[in-house]
Design a protein around this motif. Structure first.
Motif, short mmCIF file in Angstrom:
data_model
loop_
_atom_site.label_atom_id
_atom_site.label_comp_id
_atom_site.label_asym_id
_atom_site.label_seq_id
_atom_site.Cartn_x
_atom_site.Cartn_y
_atom_site.Cartn_z
N VAL A 49 0.74 -1.19 0.12
CA VAL A 49 -0.12 0.04 0.04
C VAL A 49 1.12 1.31 0.03
N GLU A 50 2.05 1.08 0.17
CA GLU A 50 2.96 2.26 0.22
C GLU A 50 4.50 2.04 0.28
N LEU A 51 5.33 2.85 -0.21
CA LEU A 51 6.87 2.25 -0.23
C LEU A 51 7.53 3.28 0.67
N ALA A 52 8.44 2.96 1.43
CA ALA A 52 8.98 4.16 2.11
C ALA A 52 10.57 3.81 2.20
N GLU A 53 11.43 4.71 2.56
CA GLU A 53 12.71 4.89 2.58
C GLU A 53 13.20 3.66 3.72
N VAL A 71 0.86 -10.51 -11.27
CA VAL A 71 -0.01 -9.56 -11.54
C VAL A 71 -0.33 -8.70 -10.44
N SER A 72 -0.07 -7.42 -10.66
CA SER A 72 -0.35 -6.52 -9.66
C SER A 72 -1.84 -5.84 -9.81
N ILE A 73 -2.29 -4.96 -8.72
CA ILE A 73 -3.31 -4.47 -8.50
C ILE A 73 -3.10 -2.88 -9.24
N PRO A 74 -3.70 -2.20 -9.83
CA PRO A 74 -3.67 -0.78 -10.16
C PRO A 74 -3.52 -0.09 -8.99
N ALA A 75 -2.63 0.94 -8.83
CA ALA A 75 -2.49 1.58 -7.68
C ALA A 75 -3.64 2.33 -7.25
N ASP A 76 -4.74 2.89 -8.18
CA ASP A 76 -5.84 3.52 -7.82
C ASP A 76 -7.01 2.69 -7.20
N LEU A 77 -6.73 1.23 -7.49
CA LEU A 77 -7.98 0.46 -6.55
C LEU A 77 -7.48 0.23 -5.25
N VAL A 78 -5.93 0.41 -4.91
CA VAL A 78 -5.51 0.29 -3.60
C VAL A 78 -6.08 1.42 -2.80
N GLU A 79 -6.21 2.46 -3.38
CA GLU A 79 -6.77 3.76 -2.86
C GLU A 79 -8.20 3.65 -2.32
N LEU A 80 -8.75 2.85 -3.79
CA LEU A 80 -10.44 2.96 -3.47
C LEU A 80 -10.66 1.82 -2.15
N ALA A 81 -9.86 0.80 -2.00
CA ALA A 81 -10.12 0.00 -1.25
C ALA A 81 -9.88 0.37 0.28
N VAL A 92 -8.94 -2.69 5.54
CA VAL A 92 -8.34 -2.71 4.17
C VAL A 92 -8.22 -4.14 3.41
N ALA A 93 -7.60 -4.93 4.25
CA ALA A 93 -7.40 -6.30 3.77
C ALA A 93 -8.60 -7.04 3.02
N ARG A 94 -9.79 -6.93 3.76
CA ARG A 94 -10.95 -7.59 3.39
C ARG A 94 -11.27 -6.87 2.08
N SER A 95 -11.15 -5.39 1.82
CA SER A 95 -11.54 -4.50 0.77
C SER A 95 -10.48 -4.76 -0.32
N LEU A 96 -9.26 -5.09 0.00
CA LEU A 96 -8.20 -5.22 -1.20
C LEU A 96 -8.48 -6.68 -1.78
#
Ligand code: ADP
Ligand code: ZN
Ligand code: ZN
Length: 717
Positions: A49-53, A71-81, A92-96
């Motif tokens: 859901v996020e990348l960090a240093e 296969v990855s999920i489009p990033a905007d669907l992560v935001e939608l979830a 968030v997990a269930r929505s994802l």
């Protein structure tokens, strides 16, 4: 690099995100990547859901993902979830997990097949009469010459291998998408007809919003009477979106029941249309999903879950028959695809269009309305007559029986709707009055005559038809009310035989294929009757149906639900919508015990504006949606006192917030569990959702330890 991930677990106890250190070779991981990670003592799928240093955790406590899935999920669907998790008090997990590629969790991969092709040497050998080829070998090479690349197994892999060793053919594994079989039912207009001036007006408004890039926030409501050419407008709008290089989602209530809409999109746009629904095999769904993800397909047609189609450059979302309750998902999160569509459209800058002949009061109030007031070709809407059933004991009114007999003589088609399946409604003992109940659910068992059994419509419990009462041993058992099975039988006795078929369509038709097949046979028949539950009133387009009958129109009115009138109005109006779509004018008969009900009166006049205005007035006074938000909380446990205790705890948590809390009120036992419900009614929707979310977080973990569960339904249907 650190990846913050949500492990896809079902429990509320583990709230992500959790940090993982990316291993060498995993640098391509981004938001939406799907990983397999060590989690506790197990392995779990997880979504980034996020990348960090850097991480707050000490380096030695950071684990590395085992694997990055292809296969990855489009990033905007992560935001939608993330939004869905908040909006529906879920995680968030269930929505994802709703946005994953079908089969990803099961390790599904694209299917590769061994494909054979002719080499230049092979081509030469064919041309050369003197080449050393047996007759079967020549046939094989000729087949490859004709057919191009062919799946080896279809021709015989071993023989091809021998040709390969001589350099005459080439064999290699290639990705071959599993494609669902196309099934086109009914009249599929391939060529776009010239739009009527009303249709052009609507389309112009949509195209303007597409061009300007500033569509109305709440979206457009296309309010058009049945048969007014709404689907044709959708097709034109999708055409424009494709021409602009963008993509579109078309939501339909249920593919198996409305195959015509899908058929029209496939006929018009071909392979650029992908379809996602549960009747497809997992492999087919996986591959259709991939076609959308890679941009090979740019239109997705499907039921509510298609709102998560992995399309980029989304320009348009259409929700057909927006009044249908199947847009609400009954699992966790209990999302409403119509609200998710609005959110997704806003996120993508896409135009949202929802359409119906019987729009919801919510949509009428909030959305920008576009009208199609007449049927295409100005065909009239059918005349609707109310038949008073008070004091009558036969399921069919004499007027109905006569109309059906006339129809049979003339060789026409009718649709008969009774929103109750089975043979009879319930059984009771004539001596002591005992009603046969489900042992798990506290609801009456329904008689199904074909199997000679009684069944529970909530949990599926079945038992043989009782021959005597268990309480008083009387053998006199009374059967009450008629269901679709019994009406089917009555119609068959009165009308059937001699090539006048009676078809039944309800949830007892075992598979989705069955249902599509029944509709197809009814469509193909020259004459006959289709009898069934509300399924028969969905958006089918059979031009030759001239009679519609609603038996017991009050069935939906008797539900203790503030939407009872809305449902009844929609059901009668939608059935009328299936009638008189062809050359002959239609007629609709509505049998009812409540001839003066508001919803039925408005339906006879085809007056959806009047109905909604009246309904909005009533809801404003009673503070029902859309003037207040409702949130339903159901607490369940094996034993009643525990369910009650959990509900009381929830009520105590919710009491301080400034909204109405109704209950706790007991519900009937379901699947062996006692249930108690609370309903929160609030004008501050956001605040109420947050308050309920916090209360669940405090109460649910402890309740879960004791075997009780709490489920939240925002905007219950
Ligand atoms: P709705 O979705 O409102 O029920 P449809 O788009 O299915 O309406 O249209 C009803 C019927 O009229 C369909 O058979 C369709 O092919 C036909 N139709 C729609 N628009 C036109 C048009 N402009 N000219 C001729 N026929 C049309
Ligand atoms: Zn008895
Ligand atoms: Zn039951």
């Amino acid at each position: 690099m650190i990846a913050r991930v949500e492990p896809l677990t079902r429990t509320r106890a583990f709230r992500g995100p959790f940090d993982y250190r990316l291993a060498p070779g995993q640098e391509h991981v981004g938001v939406g990547s799907v990983l397999r990670v060590p989690f506790g003592r197990q392995r779990s799928l997880a979504v980034v859901v996020e990348l960090a240093e850097r991480s707050e955790l000490a380096p030695e406590r950071l684990a590395e993902p085992d694997e990055v899935l292809p296969v990855s999920i489009p990033a905007d669907l992560v935001e939608l979830a993330a939004w869905m998790a908040r909006e529906y008090c879920s995680t968030v997990a269930r929505s994802l997990s709703l946005t994953l590629a079908p089969g990803a969790a099961e390790g599904m991969r694209a299917k590769r097949s061994l494909v054979a092709e002719l080499t230049p040497a092979g081509r030469q050998a064919l041309a050369d009469e003197g080449a050393r080829l047996t007759a079967p070998q020549r046939v094989l090479l000729e087949a490859l010459e004709r057919g191009g690349a062919t799946v080896a197994a279809e021709l015989g892999t071993e023989s091809l291998r021998r040709l390969e060793t001589r350099g005459l053919a080439r064999l290699e594994p290639r990705v071959r998408p599993r494609r669902p079989v196309k099934r086109v039912v009914g009249t599929a207009a391939v060529l776009a007809p010239k739009l009527t001036s009303d249709q052009r007006g609507v389309l112009e408004a949509l195209l303007r919003a597409l061009r300007d890039g500033e569509p109305p926030v709440e979206g457009f409501l296309l309010h058009g009477v049945t048969g007014s050419g709404k689907t044709e407008v959708y097709l034109h709008a999708v055409q424009a979106v494709l021409a602009a290089g963008r993509s579109a989602i078309v939501l339909v209530p249920e593919i198996a029941l409305t195959p015509q809409v899908l058929g029209r999109f496939q006929a018009r746009f071909g392979d650029v249309v992908a379809v996602l629904h549960s009747a497809l095999s997992l492999g087919e769904r996986h591959d259709e999903w991939l076609r959308l993800r890679t941009g090979e397909a740019r239109v997705c047609v499907g039921p509510r879950s298609a709102v998560f189609a992995p399309l980029s450059d989304l320009g348009l979302i259409i929700v057909d028959e927006e009044h249908e309750s199947s847009y609400k998902h009954e699992g966790d999160p209990r999302y409403d695809a119509r609200s998710v569509a609005r959110r997704r459209a806003a996120q993508a800058g896409a135009v949202l269009v929802v359409g119906s002949a019987t729009p919801r009061p919510e949509s009428m109030l909030a959305m920008t309305r576009l009208r199609l007031p007449e049927r295409v070709d100005r065909r009239p809407l059918p005349a609707v007559e109310v038949l008073d059933m008070r004091g009558r004991h036969q399921p069919l009114h004499p007027e109905t029986a006569m109309a059906l007999a006339d129809l049979r003589r003339a060789g026409g088609k009718a649709i008969v709707l009774l929103n109750r399946r089975g043979w009879s409604n319930f059984l009771s003992c004539r001596a002591c009055g005992r009603v046969w109940m489900c042992p798990q659910c506290e609801v009456a068992l329904v008689l199904h005559r074909h199997g000679e059994f009684v069944a529970c419509h909530h949990c599926g419990h079945r038992e043989p038809v009782p021959s005597r009462c268990g309480a008083c041993a009387s053998v006199s058992v009374a059967r009450h009310g008629a269901g679709t099975e019994r009406i089917e039988q009555e119609l068959r006795e009165a009308l059937g035989g001699n090539g006048f078929p009676i078809f039944r369509l309800d949830a007892d038709s075992t598979t989705l294929e069955d249902r599509a097949g029944t509709l197809q046979r009814f469509g193909d028949a020259d004459s006959g009757v289709l009898v069934g539950t509300q399924m028969v009133a969905k958006g089918h387009d059979f031009p030759d149906v001239s009679l519609g009958v609603v038996i017991d129109a009050d069935q939906t009115l008797r539900f203790p639900d503030f939407r009872a009138e809305e449902r009844t109005f929609a059901l009668v109006t939608q059935l009328a919508g299936r009638t008189g779509r062809g050359a002959s004018a239609g007629r609709v008969l509505v049998q009812t015990l409540a001839p003066d009900a508001r919803s039925i009166g408005f339906a006879t006049r085809h007056d959806s504006d009047g109905f909604v205005a009246d309904e909005l007035g009533r809801r404003e006074i009673l503070r029902y949606p859309p003037y207040a938000a409702l949130i339903r909380v159901v607490c369940s446990a094996q034993e009643e006192p525990l369910a009650r205790e959990v509900a009381d705890a929830m009520a105590a948590e919710l009491a301080p917030i400034a909204s109405t809390v109704l209950g706790p009120a007991p519900l009937f036992r379901l699947r062996g569990r006692a249930r108690t419900q609370l309903v929160v009614k609030a004008t501050d929707r956001r605040g109420a959702i947050e308050a309920v979310g916090r209360a669940v977080d405090r109460v649910a973990p402890d309740a879960a330890k004791r075997g009780a569960s709490v489920s939240v339904d925002v905007d219950p249907q």
